[in-house]
Design an enzyme around this catalytic site. Structure first.
Site, PDB file in Angstrom:
ATOM      1  N   GLN A  46      11.361  17.509 -11.511  1.00 18.76           N
ATOM      2  CA  GLN A  46      10.509  16.663 -10.916  1.00 18.76           C
ATOM      3  C   GLN A  46       9.804  15.669 -12.131  1.00 18.76           C
ATOM      4  OE1 GLN A  46       7.697  19.418  -9.031  1.00 18.76           O
ATOM      5  NE2 GLN A  46       8.740  18.954  -7.001  1.00 18.76           N
ATOM      6  N   ASN A  47      10.290  15.834 -13.244  1.00 19.51           N
ATOM      7  CA  ASN A  47       9.964  15.007 -14.393  1.00 19.51           C
ATOM      8  C   ASN A  47      10.502  13.934 -14.175  1.00 19.51           C
ATOM      9  OD1 ASN A  47       9.565  13.862 -17.072  1.00 19.51           O
ATOM     10  ND2 ASN A  47       8.398  15.533 -17.584  1.00 19.51           N
ATOM     11  N   GLN A  48       9.857  12.728 -14.481  1.00 16.36           N
ATOM     12  CA  GLN A  48      10.443  11.363 -14.121  1.00 16.36           C
ATOM     13  C   GLN A  48      11.131  10.732 -15.523  1.00 16.36           C
ATOM     14  OE1 GLN A  48       6.835   9.878 -12.629  1.00 16.36           O
ATOM     15  NE2 GLN A  48       7.408  10.289 -10.530  1.00 16.36           N
ATOM     16  N   SER A  62       5.386  11.146 -18.057  1.00 15.35           N
ATOM     17  CA  SER A  62       6.392  11.123 -17.135  1.00 15.35           C
ATOM     18  C   SER A  62       6.479  12.381 -16.457  1.00 15.35           C
ATOM     19  CB  SER A  62       7.864  11.267 -17.615  1.00 15.35           C
ATOM     20  OG  SER A  62       7.985  12.385 -18.711  1.00 15.35           O
TER      21      SER A  62
END
Length: 164
Positions: free
Chosen positions: A39-41, A141
């Site tokens: 889920q880290n962008q 992020s």
């Protein structure tokens, strides 16, 4: 509380833009990869500056693509005590020699910080050397930073100015 350690820098002499995080989270530490939490962008946000879809690439190819785009990657914290993955839980942090790394990169033009903790620690570590570079504070992020991807993207897209 467990002491956690960051990874080696991803740099070469042609790096123009250095992106610095705080300290890898649990998913990244377990995978031995920068920004491994699904889920880290990070990889989506950095793709415009790299000129390709980094998230679609296997991990080693992502690192190669960063260097081809003259982008380096590291963390400002070498080690710290931390329960879980949040920056707020970081205790007894030992910093990396960010100024030393920056000085070793002859083409470095800008240093971008992924999130408030990285920015605060990194600017302190750079000290008087900070004026040599464009300093960019980016929205984190992390999925814990609940501002949506679209709201973060504008700030991250501006990084292309420094990597080109």
């Amino acid at each position: 509380m467990t002491r956690k350690h960051s990874f080696p820098p991803v740099v070469d002499p042609d790096v123009r833009l250095l992106v610095l995080g705080s300290l890898p989270g649990e998913a990244s530490l377990a995978a031995h990869r920068y920004y491994a939490h699904p889920q880290n962008q990070f990889w989506h946000l950095l793709s415009p500056a790299a000129g390709r879809d980094l998230a679609a690439l296997p991990y080693e190819a992502r690192l190669t693509a960063l260097l081809e785009a003259h982008i380096g990657l590291w963390d400002v914290i070498a080690s710290a005590a931390r329960a879980g993955s949040t920056d707020a839980a970081i205790r007894d942090a030992e910093g990396h020699d960010v100024a030393g790394l920056a000085a070793s990169l002859p083409d470095l033009r800008a240093i971008a910080f992924n999130g408030a903790t990285a920015h605060k620690q990194g600017v302190k570590q750079l000290g008087s050397a900070a004026h040599r570079y464009a300093i960019i504070a980016l929205p984190s992020s992390s999925p814990l930073h609940t501002v949506g991807l679209a709201a973060k993207l504008a700030a991250w897209r501006a990084l292309a100015t420094y990597s080109a």
